[in-house]
Design an enzyme around this catalytic site. Structure first.
Site, short mmCIF file in Angstrom:
data_model
loop_
_atom_site.label_atom_id
_atom_site.label_comp_id
_atom_site.label_asym_id
_atom_site.label_seq_id
_atom_site.Cartn_x
_atom_site.Cartn_y
_atom_site.Cartn_z
N GLY A 173 -4.01 2.67 12.99
CA GLY A 173 -2.64 2.21 12.79
C GLY A 173 -1.71 2.62 13.91
CG ASN A 219 -1.76 -1.29 1.25
OD1 ASN A 219 -1.34 -2.24 1.88
ND2 ASN A 219 -2.89 -1.30 0.58
CG ASP A 232 -1.17 -4.28 11.56
OD1 ASP A 232 -0.99 -4.32 10.33
OD2 ASP A 232 -2.24 -3.90 12.07
#
Length: 441
Positions: A336, A106, A317
């Site tokens: 996030g 991404n 992550d």
């Protein structure tokens, strides 16, 4: 600093607590590294039994294990270097004991073209401190409609296919993607979330969300897509990895798929293993994540799933967000958190709580992700790449965001009391991170 530099001088780490995640054992001894590989290990590797050209480092009882392998890290480069670069991400990773990381696609432009794969891998060779692998998008621009060119991307160096932050909503597209991936023996790593159920949600659906006045996301947003995917895996026979599981419902589905012999694996994040929705407290946006943190009962079910082997790997992550996207009301903040530098110390909370043994914990961070990607590293064995870390699992510290090497500071562990500090990280025998003076023994 390239990880492909000339072979470093031979090095021996002695008087160490050797953690073997493959054999799930601990033993006293040392490791001899020469020409970037492990040449010898065990009780026979000691200061008095080594050739004169070997630099000997006394570990004073610290742990030595394979370096961590992180299967889910978002890096800003290319296109969002203000959030993170390969240089800053790999510096943070090395300090956290990570020796290999899989970069998500991404970016801007997204990694859906062989030229972008090549760019990422070249930048990693030129500026990275650790091994950086590239995932490519499963669909063009990660939009969920047109399939990416799996064969060409794989030939360019992509090792897995995922839309990263996005879920493929169309079942027909997902079936075609799995079929296509199967024909190339490619790995599909899918983030499971039904966008219509998650739409507008900002935290876990339940009583706490109601009390905070926030819109919730039900567990079913994850499990509906996961169950669909597992049925498609049974139909196609493709290799499938659930990128993040966050609930007991998902674990039950994965366990059943494994029992049925499907080629299925899964990860959960270190945040979901060590934090719960109550940690959000007074609308702490650094704990706004995707999927959201669940209740304590769900966190405990994830710990049990890790201990029982239903969960294969733990991921950071890592998703850096700058001040402009986090210093906002909770509902408006971007999801996030960063996590490369704190992955090991946060994971050690499970060990110190007596919930997971140290070799089992390290297996989920080393040899199991290596097995999923077919990598030679992640093992403490003669002939394996000398991707090694030395760490003290008991050293206490309070996390100070000013000391972190990531470009952004959105850690959910800001100000937390932690245990476990990395002192040395080797990649192919080369020093990627060293606590000041540690190589003097």
């Amino acid at each position: 600093m390239s990880v492909h530099a000339l072979s470093p001088a031979p090095l021996a780490l002695v008087n160490a607590r050797l953690i073997d995640p493959e054999q799930l054992t601990e033993a006293r001894g040392g490791v001899l590294v020469r020409d970037g590989v492990i040449m010898a290990l065990g009780a026979g590797v000691s200061a008095g039994a080594l050739p004169g050209d070997v630099k000997v480092v006394d570990c004073h009882g610290d742990c030595v294990s394979p370096g961590l392998i992180d299967l889910r890290a978002f890096v800003g480069e290319p296109g969002a270097e203000h959030r993170e670069t390969i240089a800053t991400a790999t510096a943070a990773a090395a300090a956290g004991g990570i020796t290999t990381m899989l970069a998500m696609p991404n970016t801007d432009p997204p990694i859906d073209d062989p030229a972008v794969v090549d760019f990422l891998l070249r930048r990693a060779r030129d500026t990275g401190r650790i091994k950086v692998l590239s995932a490519a998008t499963l669909t063009r621009k990660a939009a969920g409609h047109e399939l990416s060119e799996v064969g060409l991307l794989q030939a360019a160096g992509a090792v897995a296919f995922t839309d990263g932050l996005h879920s493929v909503a169309d079942a027909r597209v997902m079936r075609r993607a799995l079929t296509y991936a199967r024909d190339f023996s490619a790995l599909v790593m899918h983030f499971c979330e039904d966008a219509s159920l998650a739409d507008g949600g900002v935290m876990n659906e339940g009583e706490l969300a109601s009390r905070l006045g926030l819109t919730g996301i039900p567990r079913e947003a994850e499990t509906i897509v996961l169950e669909r995917d597992l049925r498609l895996v049974a139909l196609t026979g493709a290799r499938y990895h659930a990128a993040v599981v966050s609930s007991s419902q998902s674990l039950a589905l994965i366990a059943r798929a494994k029992a049925d012999g499907l080629p299925v694996t899964c990860s959960t994040t270190i945040n979901h293993l060590t934090l719960n929705e109550s940690d959000i407290g007074d609308y702490r946006t650094f704990l706004k994540l995707s999927p959201p943190l669940r209740g304590e009962d769900e966190r405990l079910s994830l710990v049990e799933g890790l201990r029982d082997g239903v969960i294969d790997t733990i991921v950071s992550d890592h998703n850096p967000q700058d001040v402009e996207t986090k210093r906002l009301p909770f509902a408006e903040a971007a999801p996030g958190a960063i996590g490369l530098e704190t992955l090991l110390s946060a994971a050690l909370r499970l060990f110190h709580a007596g919930q997971v043994g140290l070799p089992d914990l390290m297996a989920a961070l080393t040899c199991k992700p290596a097995l999923i990607l077919g990598l030679p590293q992640g093992r403490l064995a003669v002939g394996a790449p000398a991707d090694l870390i030395r760490f003290d699992p008991d050293e206490p510290f309070v996390l100070d965001t000013n000391s972190l090497r990531s470009r952004c500071r959105n850690t959910p562990f800001d100000g937390s009391r932690m245990e476990g500090r990395v002192k040395l990280t080797l990649v192919d025998g080369r020093v990627a991170f060293e606590e000041q003076g540690i190589l003097r023994g």
